[in-house]
Write a protein that holds these residues in place. Structure first.
Motif, mmCIF file in Angstrom:
data_model
loop_
_atom_site.group_PDB
_atom_site.id
_atom_site.type_symbol
_atom_site.label_atom_id
_atom_site.label_comp_id
_atom_site.label_asym_id
_atom_site.label_seq_id
_atom_site.Cartn_x
_atom_site.Cartn_y
_atom_site.Cartn_z
ATOM 1 N N SER A 187 0.836 -1.259 -0.019
ATOM 2 C CA SER A 187 -0.058 0.060 0.085
ATOM 3 C C SER A 187 0.832 1.227 0.090
ATOM 4 O O SER A 187 1.972 1.440 0.326
ATOM 5 C CB SER A 187 -0.784 0.011 1.429
ATOM 6 O OG SER A 187 -1.449 1.333 1.490
ATOM 7 N N ARG A 188 0.261 2.324 -0.440
ATOM 8 C CA ARG A 188 0.960 3.730 -0.582
ATOM 9 C C ARG A 188 1.248 4.020 1.066
ATOM 10 O O ARG A 188 2.073 4.644 1.416
ATOM 11 C CB ARG A 188 0.197 4.833 -0.913
ATOM 12 C CG ARG A 188 0.238 4.660 -2.409
ATOM 13 C CD ARG A 188 -0.679 6.011 -2.937
ATOM 14 N NE ARG A 188 -0.941 5.822 -4.287
ATOM 15 C CZ ARG A 188 -1.854 6.428 -4.956
ATOM 16 N NH1 ARG A 188 -2.554 7.384 -4.450
ATOM 17 N NH2 ARG A 188 -2.187 6.196 -6.279
ATOM 18 N N LYS A 189 0.454 3.568 2.206
ATOM 19 C CA LYS A 189 0.680 3.545 3.477
ATOM 20 C C LYS A 189 2.122 3.251 3.880
ATOM 21 O O LYS A 189 2.627 3.616 5.049
ATOM 22 C CB LYS A 189 -0.269 3.217 4.409
ATOM 23 C CG LYS A 189 -1.744 3.696 4.040
ATOM 24 C CD LYS A 189 -2.786 2.919 4.942
ATOM 25 C CE LYS A 189 -4.124 3.676 4.575
ATOM 26 N NZ LYS A 189 -5.253 2.889 5.306
#
Length: 112
Positions: free
Chosen positions: A51-53
């Motif tokens: 994820s971008r997280k």
């Protein structure tokens, strides 16, 4: 190009990922979660979810490169007829590739 994984060794479609997440067995590791699901009449296949997280693009790509390299070098240790999906679960900024590699080696003992 001989060192690349073949298409038959990759989980690509959304339906395949969904099947692994719903019907698969979950293994938790320090830096990622592994889902393992039976897939009849196919070699061991790898899927990656980051994820971008988890960090910026170069960090996410590094995670994917390390996991692919490990899978490619140890493909004979993975059970055929199974799909393996690795999901990154931590912030990738502070972690060195060596620690990923150690965690991957330890996880291989548990997912057999």
């Amino acid at each position: 190009m001989a060192n690349l994984l073949e298409k038959k060794n990759l989980v690509k479609k959304k339906q395949e990922y969904n099947r692994v997440f719903k019907a698969g067995i979950k293994y938790k590791c320090k830096y990622f979660v592994i889902f393992k699901c039976l897939n009849i009449d196919s070699p061991a296949r790898l899927g990656l979810v980051v994820s971008r997280k988890n960090g910026r693009a170069f960090l996410r790509n590094r995670f994917k490169r390390v996991v692919r390299a490990f899978f490619r070098m140890n493909i004979e240790k993975y059970s055929p007829n199974y799909d393996y999906v690795y999901v990154a679960k931590c912030d990738l900024r502070d972690i060195d590739s060596r620690f990923f590699w150690i965690d991957l080696e330890n996880s291989l003992k548990h997912i057999k």
